[in-house]
Design an enzyme around this catalytic site. Structure first.
Site, PDB file in Angstrom:
ATOM      1  N   SER A  38       0.805  -1.222   0.000  1.00  0.00           N
ATOM      2  CA  SER A  38       0.000   0.000   0.000  1.00  0.00           C
ATOM      3  C   SER A  38       0.838   1.272   0.000  1.00  0.00           C
ATOM      4  CB  SER A  38      -0.944   0.016   1.206  1.00  0.00           C
ATOM      5  OG  SER A  38      -0.219  -0.134   2.412  1.00  0.00           O
ATOM      6  N   ASP A 344      -3.976   7.572   8.105  1.00  0.00           N
ATOM      7  CA  ASP A 344      -5.062   6.749   8.641  1.00  0.00           C
ATOM      8  C   ASP A 344      -4.608   5.762   9.704  1.00  0.00           C
ATOM      9  OD1 ASP A 344      -3.596   5.062   7.088  1.00  0.00           O
ATOM     10  OD2 ASP A 344      -5.198   4.534   5.695  1.00  0.00           O
ATOM     11  N   HIS A 347      -0.808   4.497   7.013  1.00  0.00           N
ATOM     12  CA  HIS A 347      -0.170   5.082   5.838  1.00  0.00           C
ATOM     13  C   HIS A 347       0.140   6.564   6.061  1.00  0.00           C
ATOM     14  CE1 HIS A 347      -3.001   1.819   4.599  1.00  0.00           C
ATOM     15  NE2 HIS A 347      -1.889   1.374   4.043  1.00  0.00           N
TER      16      HIS A 347
END
Length: 388
Positions: A38, A344, A347
């Site tokens: 991610s 969040d 990240h």
């Protein structure tokens, strides 16, 4: 030759020796092929699983754009700096363009085969590194067949020579450590798993080299112990001076040590290729240890989240709808993401990603210390070729 000419020649020669990077030519990378999780996913995960909700993407895209951030990722800034468009996710079948490369990264991806696959509880992406490699094989072969057939899709494929001239970027490994931590393994057990993780990375990178790749830009993993999802789930962990979970970061540092040793091994095995090891850990950690110095605040607290010391809860994710005191609310973002480090709880914000890119692109955190635009070169001094 005049004295002035001789002086100028000597001056330029000494300048080149003392500053060898000035003698290197910038590389012309026509494409990027990215492998990762991610930290560099530009839409692969959401092409296969439920999409992200607002406020993801709000800072730059003004809407969710497949990225686990409020805006752009490091890989987006890499592409921009090389005068390339944003990379299309390989898994995205809608509106994609692979002319300047492809992104095989997906959120929750690991280097090794995960024990649990999404949608299982605490599952990880089925698109782990070996699968991403196999996708690359498919793209390399099928894209050229499409180009030969002609038609509208031919113009959306990379040229054959791009595969050897491209920059190959890697940012993966954080989830392998996380899988251990959240899989009831002790810190010592996760540490013991690192050699196997890194050996698997080595095997796949060798395979990518054998398909023609020659320029490799390899990120190490960041300080996982500074992220809210670790801090909130392991509250009893010993903290360092920055408030990060010390032992969890030590595992990340051990992973990075082994990864760097692997890069050194790759250079010996493949002397014709350029392998650049990039220390993103140090840059990311500086945002937690000295946030005010760089214009940031509350580095351990998630910008988009809800609950607890770190504004993070796995049951109240960014953009989700939750019930608080009988009232439904949407988990939103903080007032100013531009001064926050963590988006969040897992990240980074666009502001942090931009800061990190600006630091690593200079070569100051690379081994060898070569800037991004010169990452096709194997060493700093190899291309000087000056005889005194």
């Amino acid at each position: 030759m005049t004295n002035i000419s001789s002086f100028c020649l000597v001056f330029l020669t000494l300048h080149t020796i003392l500053n060898p990077i000035s003698a290197l030519k910038s590389c012309e990378f026509p494409a990027i092929f990215n492998f990762g999780d991610s930290n560099s996913d530009t839409g692969g995960f959401v092409a296969s699983f439920p999409p992200l909700n607002s406020p993801y993407g709000e800072t730059y895209f003004q809407m969710p754009a497949g990225r686990f951030s409020d805006g752009r990722l490091i890989i987006d800034f890499v592409a921009k700096s090389l005068n390339l468009s944003f990379l299309s996710a390989y898994l995205d079948s809608l509106g994609t363009n692979f002319t300047v490369g492809a992104n095989f990264a997906t959120s929750a991806s690991t280097i090794t085969l995960p024990a649990r696959i999404i949608p299982a509880n605490n599952g990880f992406s089925p698109f782990f590194f070996l699968v991403q490699y196999n996708q690359f094989v498919q793209l390399k072969d099928r894209s050229q067949s499409i180009r030969k057939r002609g038609g509208v899709f031919a113009q959306l494929m990379p040229k054959e020579e791009y595969f050897q001239k491209a920059l190959y970027t890697f940012d993966i490994g954080q989830n392998d450590l996380g899988a251990g931590f959240f899989g009831n393994m002790s810190v010592e057990e996760v540490n013991a798993s690192v050699p196997n993780i890194v050996n698997t990375f080595l095997t796949n990178v060798k395979s990518i080299y054998n398909l023609g790749a020659r320029s490799f830009w390899i990120h190490n993993t960041g300080p996982i112990g500074c992220l809210a999802y670790v801090l909130a789930n392991f509250p009893s962990a010993e903290k360092d001076s920055a408030g990060c979970a010390k032992s969890y970061n030590e595992v990340a540092q051990y992973f990075n040590y082994e990864l760097k040793e692997t890069v050194l091994q790759l250079r010996k095995v493949f002397p014709s290729a350029a392998f650049t090891y990039v220390d993103v850990y140090s840059v990311k950690y500086s945002l937690f240890s000295e946030p005010k110095k760089y214009g940031f605040e509350l580095p351990l607290v998630a910008c988009c989240g809800y609950g607890g010391l770190y504004n993070y809860s796995s049951s109240a994710g960014c953009g989700s709808t939750i019930t608080v005191n009988g009232t439904q609310i949407t988990v939103g973002s903080c007032d100013d993401p531009s001064v926050r480090v963590v988006w969040d709880g897992i990240h980074y914000t666009e502001a942090a990603n931009k800061f990190i890119f600006n630091q690593i692109s200079t070569g100051a955190f690379s081994d060898p210390p070569i800037p991004l635009k010169m990452a096709c070169h194997r060493t700093v001094g190899q291309y000087i070729g000056i005889n005194l």
